[in-house]
Design a protein around this motif. Structure first.
Motif, mmCIF file in Angstrom:
data_model
loop_
_atom_site.group_PDB
_atom_site.id
_atom_site.type_symbol
_atom_site.label_atom_id
_atom_site.label_comp_id
_atom_site.label_asym_id
_atom_site.label_seq_id
_atom_site.Cartn_x
_atom_site.Cartn_y
_atom_site.Cartn_z
ATOM 1 N N ARG A 110 0.828 -1.206 0.000
ATOM 2 C CA ARG A 110 0.000 0.000 0.000
ATOM 3 C C ARG A 110 0.861 1.255 0.000
ATOM 4 O O ARG A 110 0.593 2.208 -0.735
ATOM 5 N N HIS A 111 1.934 1.262 0.819
ATOM 6 C CA HIS A 111 2.827 2.418 0.852
ATOM 7 C C HIS A 111 3.495 2.638 -0.498
ATOM 8 O O HIS A 111 3.605 3.786 -0.967
ATOM 9 N N LEU A 112 3.944 1.555 -1.115
ATOM 10 C CA LEU A 112 4.627 1.690 -2.409
ATOM 11 C C LEU A 112 3.648 2.145 -3.489
ATOM 12 O O LEU A 112 3.991 2.985 -4.338
ATOM 13 N N THR A 113 2.430 1.616 -3.469
ATOM 14 C CA THR A 113 1.420 2.041 -4.438
ATOM 15 C C THR A 113 1.132 3.528 -4.304
ATOM 16 O O THR A 113 1.057 4.254 -5.311
ATOM 17 N N ASN A 114 0.968 3.993 -3.055
ATOM 18 C CA ASN A 114 0.712 5.423 -2.831
ATOM 19 C C ASN A 114 1.891 6.268 -3.304
ATOM 20 O O ASN A 114 1.703 7.343 -3.899
ATOM 21 N N ALA A 115 3.115 5.786 -3.050
ATOM 22 C CA ALA A 115 4.299 6.537 -3.470
ATOM 23 C C ALA A 115 4.383 6.613 -4.995
ATOM 24 O O ALA A 115 4.709 7.662 -5.562
ATOM 25 N N LEU A 116 4.090 5.504 -5.671
ATOM 26 C CA LEU A 116 4.115 5.497 -7.137
ATOM 27 C C LEU A 116 3.028 6.405 -7.710
ATOM 28 O O LEU A 116 3.273 7.166 -8.653
ATOM 29 N N GLN A 117 1.854 6.326 -7.133
ATOM 30 C CA GLN A 117 0.760 7.162 -7.623
ATOM 31 C C GLN A 117 1.061 8.637 -7.431
ATOM 32 O O GLN A 117 0.809 9.461 -8.328
ATOM 33 N N ASP A 118 1.630 8.990 -6.275
ATOM 34 C CA ASP A 118 2.004 10.385 -6.031
ATOM 35 C C ASP A 118 3.071 10.836 -7.022
ATOM 36 O O ASP A 118 3.020 11.960 -7.551
ATOM 37 N N HIS A 119 4.054 9.964 -7.281
ATOM 38 C CA HIS A 119 5.129 10.304 -8.218
ATOM 39 C C HIS A 119 4.565 10.560 -9.616
ATOM 40 O O HIS A 119 4.887 11.572 -10.249
ATOM 41 N N PHE A 120 3.701 9.669 -10.094
ATOM 42 C CA PHE A 120 3.151 9.824 -11.438
ATOM 43 C C PHE A 120 2.237 11.036 -11.524
ATOM 44 O O PHE A 120 2.289 11.785 -12.508
ATOM 45 N N SER A 121 1.406 11.251 -10.502
ATOM 46 C CA SER A 121 0.502 12.408 -10.534
ATOM 47 C C SER A 121 1.295 13.703 -10.601
ATOM 48 O O SER A 121 0.976 14.615 -11.381
ATOM 49 N N ARG A 122 2.363 13.768 -9.806
ATOM 50 C CA ARG A 122 3.197 14.978 -9.773
ATOM 51 C C ARG A 122 3.920 15.186 -11.103
ATOM 52 O O ARG A 122 3.933 16.298 -11.660
ATOM 53 N N GLU A 123 4.521 14.122 -11.636
ATOM 54 C CA GLU A 123 5.303 14.253 -12.858
ATOM 55 C C GLU A 123 4.422 14.461 -14.086
ATOM 56 O O GLU A 123 4.800 15.185 -15.012
ATOM 57 N N LEU A 124 3.252 13.852 -14.101
ATOM 58 C CA LEU A 124 2.344 14.066 -15.227
ATOM 59 C C LEU A 124 1.881 15.514 -15.291
ATOM 60 O O LEU A 124 1.785 16.104 -16.370
ATOM 61 N N ARG A 125 1.609 16.097 -14.124
ATOM 62 C CA ARG A 125 1.241 17.525 -14.105
ATOM 63 C C ARG A 125 2.410 18.396 -14.517
ATOM 64 O O ARG A 125 2.252 19.358 -15.270
ATOM 65 N N ARG A 126 3.606 18.046 -14.063
ATOM 66 C CA ARG A 126 4.797 18.855 -14.377
ATOM 67 C C ARG A 126 5.090 18.840 -15.865
ATOM 68 O O ARG A 126 5.517 19.849 -16.426
ATOM 69 N N HIS A 127 4.851 17.708 -16.522
ATOM 70 C CA HIS A 127 5.103 17.615 -17.954
ATOM 71 C C HIS A 127 3.913 18.075 -18.788
ATOM 72 O O HIS A 127 3.985 18.070 -20.027
ATOM 73 N N GLY A 128 2.812 18.402 -18.132
ATOM 74 C CA GLY A 128 1.636 18.839 -18.867
ATOM 75 C C GLY A 128 0.861 17.720 -19.515
ATOM 76 O O GLY A 128 0.092 17.948 -20.456
ATOM 77 N N TYR A 129 1.026 16.471 -19.025
ATOM 78 C CA TYR A 129 0.322 15.337 -19.579
ATOM 79 C C TYR A 129 -1.023 15.099 -18.902
ATOM 80 O O TYR A 129 -1.782 14.228 -19.342
ATOM 81 N N ALA A 130 -1.301 15.807 -17.811
ATOM 82 C CA ALA A 130 -2.551 15.590 -17.070
ATOM 83 C C ALA A 130 -3.164 16.933 -16.695
ATOM 84 O O ALA A 130 -2.495 17.960 -16.688
#
Length: 234
Positions: free
Chosen positions: A214-234
């Motif tokens: 659960r911790h790793l899933t949350n960490a991965l989801q946070d990483h992708f959400s942050r990076e997708l916004r930073r790159h303008g993909y979301a």
């Protein structure tokens, strides 16, 4: 391919690993031809960043967001020897059964069995491609990861390599008819990040396997959400 070529490859008197390697080479070649046809026809523009990291990956868990039908085609074209998980229905599909069997891809028929099969593939040094969302993201929504990829990473000890995918305008997305093409050529972006060993190590310090996943899933989801916004993909 499924009716003629793949059964022929499987019938050759070679070790299973050699047949699997040959089948994956054929799949990768066909996917590259498809991508070249899309780009050459002016339907698609492909942009890749740090894609060389995919070619160098060994025994690595490649995780990616999943906005379109094209995702697996583009990624397998960039790393043709990668393993991946396919729907159990494809193993019975007359157009696909020969392909997925010859390539040695992993069926998702059993939830527990697929995790162990994925972990074993990574322990054997294969690169494994997973989409933690389990299905394509609905446009405009934040990716919601399931825990399967985290369980695989923790059980195998493999390093995680994140891949960000963007598509503008959204094309071949969830709930969108495959024949509905956009007015203008779509730009498909593949951005390969750096390995996330530290994220997995932090999650591994939790008490139980379920909590660690659960911790790793949350960490991965946070990483992708942050990076997708930073790159303008979301």
């Amino acid at each position: 391919m499924s009716a003629l070529l793949m059964p022929l490859l499987m019938s050759l008197p070679d070790p299973a690993v050699k047949c699997r390697t040959r089948a994956r080479c054929v799949i990768g070649f066909c996917f590259r031809l498809l991508i070249r046809a899309l780009v050459g026809s002016g339907s698609m523009r492909l942009v890749t960043r740090e894609s060389g990291r995919l070619a160098l990956a060994r025994g690595t868990l490649v995780v990616a967001n999943h906005p379109t039908y094209c995702d697996v085609v583009v990624l397998i074209s960039l790393m043709p020897q990668a393993n991946c998980v396919v729907k159990a229905a494809l193993w019975r599909n007359p157009f696909c059964w020969g392909i997925v069997r010859a390539a040695g891809y992993i069926s998702n028929a059993s939830p527990e069995g697929v995790i162990e099969a994925c972990a074993e593939a990574l322990r054997q040094g294969e690169t494994l491609l997973l989409f933690p969302e389990g299905t394509r993201t609905t446009p405009g929504q934040v990716p919601r990861f399931q825990r399967g990829a985290a369980h695989v990473a923790l059980r195998s000890g493999a390093t995680i390599l994140p891949v960000l995918i963007g598509c503008d305008p959204p094309t071949l997305t969830k709930h969108s008819p495959w024949w509905l093409a956009p007015e203008h050529p779509f730009t498909f972006c593949v951005d390969v990040g750096e390995q996330l060993a530290t994220v997995k190590e932090e999650a591994a310090m939790a008490a139980t396997p379920a909590i660690r996943a659960r911790h790793l899933t949350n960490a991965l989801q946070d990483h992708f959400s942050r990076e997708l916004r930073r790159h303008g993909y979301a």
